[in-house]
Design a protein around this motif. Structure first.
Motif, PDB file in Angstrom:
ATOM      1  N   GLY A  16       0.735  -1.254   0.058  1.00 20.03           N
ATOM      2  CA  GLY A  16      -0.014   0.159   0.023  1.00 20.03           C
ATOM      3  C   GLY A  16       0.551   1.227   0.051  1.00 20.03           C
ATOM      4  O   GLY A  16       0.452   2.179  -0.642  1.00 20.03           O
ATOM      5  N   ARG A  17       2.073   1.310   0.793  1.00 19.69           N
ATOM      6  CA  ARG A  17       2.855   2.437   0.742  1.00 19.69           C
ATOM      7  C   ARG A  17       3.368   2.692  -0.623  1.00 19.69           C
ATOM      8  O   ARG A  17       3.489   3.706  -1.053  1.00 19.69           O
ATOM      9  N   GLY A  43      -4.185   0.723   5.378  1.00 21.75           N
ATOM     10  CA  GLY A  43      -3.437   1.182   6.501  1.00 21.75           C
ATOM     11  C   GLY A  43      -1.957   1.913   5.806  1.00 21.75           C
ATOM     12  O   GLY A  43      -1.387   2.918   6.196  1.00 21.75           O
ATOM     13  N   GLY A  44      -1.363   1.078   4.984  1.00 23.84           N
ATOM     14  CA  GLY A  44       0.137   1.332   4.293  1.00 23.84           C
ATOM     15  C   GLY A  44      -0.129   2.630   3.471  1.00 23.84           C
ATOM     16  O   GLY A  44       0.694   3.567   3.494  1.00 23.84           O
ATOM     17  N   TRP A  45      -1.241   2.676   2.822  1.00 25.52           N
ATOM     18  CA  TRP A  45      -1.760   3.536   1.852  1.00 25.52           C
ATOM     19  C   TRP A  45      -1.933   4.977   2.636  1.00 25.52           C
ATOM     20  O   TRP A  45      -1.623   5.972   2.104  1.00 25.52           O
ATOM     21  N   HIS A  46      -2.669   4.811   3.665  1.00 27.77           N
ATOM     22  CA  HIS A  46      -2.920   6.232   4.331  1.00 27.77           C
ATOM     23  C   HIS A  46      -1.833   6.561   5.349  1.00 27.77           C
ATOM     24  O   HIS A  46      -1.729   7.882   5.775  1.00 27.77           O
ATOM     25  N   ASP A  47      -0.894   5.745   5.757  1.00 22.90           N
ATOM     26  CA  ASP A  47       0.032   6.291   6.505  1.00 22.90           C
ATOM     27  C   ASP A  47       1.211   7.199   5.949  1.00 22.90           C
ATOM     28  O   ASP A  47       1.597   8.039   6.628  1.00 22.90           O
ATOM     29  N   CYS A  48       1.177   7.279   4.585  1.00 21.12           N
ATOM     30  CA  CYS A  48       2.046   8.408   4.011  1.00 21.12           C
ATOM     31  C   CYS A  48       1.529   9.708   4.241  1.00 21.12           C
ATOM     32  O   CYS A  48       2.480  10.656   4.345  1.00 21.12           O
ATOM     33  N   ASP A  49       0.325   9.849   4.533  1.00 19.89           N
ATOM     34  CA  ASP A  49      -0.453  11.243   4.959  1.00 19.89           C
ATOM     35  C   ASP A  49       0.155  11.862   6.525  1.00 19.89           C
ATOM     36  O   ASP A  49       0.296  12.871   6.378  1.00 19.89           O
TER      37      ASP A  49
END
Length: 68
Positions: A16-17, A43-49
């Motif tokens: 996702g990141r 979760g990985g996709w959103h953690d970059c924010d």
């Protein structure tokens, strides 16, 4: 020589990141909805924010602050 970071989370989190860094949208996640893997991917996709970056914090001063 650079040391590799130890992977702490499951693989879908890092996928996702990577997808977010590549500019892919949330709808491109490869896992079926409502599964544990899809949750880790998102979760990985959103953690970059919310991560702190190593960028310098030289923000320009707001015009209102300059007038004071």
């Amino acid at each position: 020589m650079q040391r590799r970071r130890k992977q702490v989370f499951p693989l879908p989190y890092y996928q996702g990141r990577t997808a977010r860094a590549a500019g892919r949208c949330r709808a491109s996640q490869p896992y079926p909805e409502m599964t544990v893997d899809s949750a880790w991917w998102l979760g990985g996709w959103h953690d970059c924010d919310i991560e702190l970056t190593d960028e310098p914090k030289n923000h320009p001063i707001a015009p209102a602050a300059q007038a004071a």
